[in-house]
Design an enzyme around this catalytic site. Structure first.
Site, short mmCIF file in Angstrom:
data_model
loop_
_atom_site.label_atom_id
_atom_site.label_comp_id
_atom_site.label_asym_id
_atom_site.label_seq_id
_atom_site.Cartn_x
_atom_site.Cartn_y
_atom_site.Cartn_z
N HIS A 1 71.47 -10.98 53.40
CA HIS A 1 70.65 -10.42 52.32
C HIS A 1 69.26 -11.05 52.33
CE1 HIS A 1 74.71 -9.37 51.07
NE2 HIS A 1 74.15 -8.35 50.45
N CYS A 2 68.68 -11.18 53.48
CA CYS A 2 67.39 -11.84 53.67
C CYS A 2 66.38 -10.80 54.17
CB CYS A 2 67.58 -12.96 54.71
SG CYS A 2 66.07 -13.79 55.24
N GLY A 3 65.12 -11.04 53.93
CA GLY A 3 64.09 -10.15 54.47
C GLY A 3 64.11 -10.09 55.99
N PHE A 4 64.67 -11.13 56.63
CA PHE A 4 64.75 -11.15 58.08
C PHE A 4 66.04 -10.55 58.62
CE2 PHE A 4 61.79 -14.77 57.31
CZ PHE A 4 60.71 -14.28 58.02
N THR A 5 66.94 -10.12 57.75
CA THR A 5 68.23 -9.56 58.18
C THR A 5 68.07 -8.42 59.19
OG1 THR A 5 69.29 -10.29 56.15
CG2 THR A 5 70.42 -8.57 57.39
#
Length: 183
Positions: free
Chosen positions: A35-39
């Protein structure tokens, strides 16, 4: 301990995995979060895996919930998310900690034995957000070599030596030449 082959880790099903089974392969070891912007980097990681797996390249995925609680769920739920949403095929391990008193010993080794560190790309569109979140969540950061965020990547050569550390903003285009050089 001289190489990553001296370590045993636990896969996402609870089985012990001796890393010496990866002898002779080029490895990219990544702490991830669902659930990360980098996912969305899972797309690039899977593309790298598809391109280079038959040449002796492997990605080892270690989910980590230490940065903004962005690896929610059980190991089983994370596996399901990654395979259904991103169709990942590379090995995934039990959720771990990468910093602090409960950090996985493999990560202690990786951080202590990193050669060059490819720092954050300050032009990356997420940089201002990452800096703000890092300041909030990394208040207990004790060492310069601590992991600062999700999707930090370590490149390991065929002999089990850590070659380079890439910070989360490293793209497939940055990773590809380094991987090809070791293959």
């Amino acid at each position: 301990m001289n190489t990553i082959y001296d370590f045993t880790v636990t896969d996402n099903k609870g089985n012990e995995v001796k890393l010496d089974q990866y002898k002779g392969k080029v490895l990219l070891i990544v702490n991830t979060a669902t659930h990360c912007g980098f996912t969305p980097q899972y797309n690039d990681l899977d593309a790298l895996y598809d391109t280079y797996a038959d040449r002796g390249f492997e990605i080892l995925d270690f989910p980590c919930n230490q940065f903004g609680a962005q690896a929610k769920g059980t190991d089983e739920e994370i596996q399901e998310f990654c395979t259904l949403r991103y169709n990942t095929k590379f090995p995934r391990f039990r959720k771990i900690e990468v910093n602090g008193e409960n950090e996985l010993p493999l990560y202690t080794f990786l951080k202590q034995n990193t050669g060059k560190i490819k720092r954050f790309d300050k032009k990356h569109p997420f940089m201002s957000l990452v800096v703000m979140l890092m300041e909030k969540t990394n208040k207990n950061k004790k060492a310069d070599n601590d992991i600062r965020w999700n999707f930090t990547k370590f490149l390991v050569d065929r002999e089990g030596h850590v070659i380079t550390r890439f910070e989360p903003t490293a793209t497939k285009e940055v990773l590809t030449p380094a991987i090809e050089e070791l293959l």
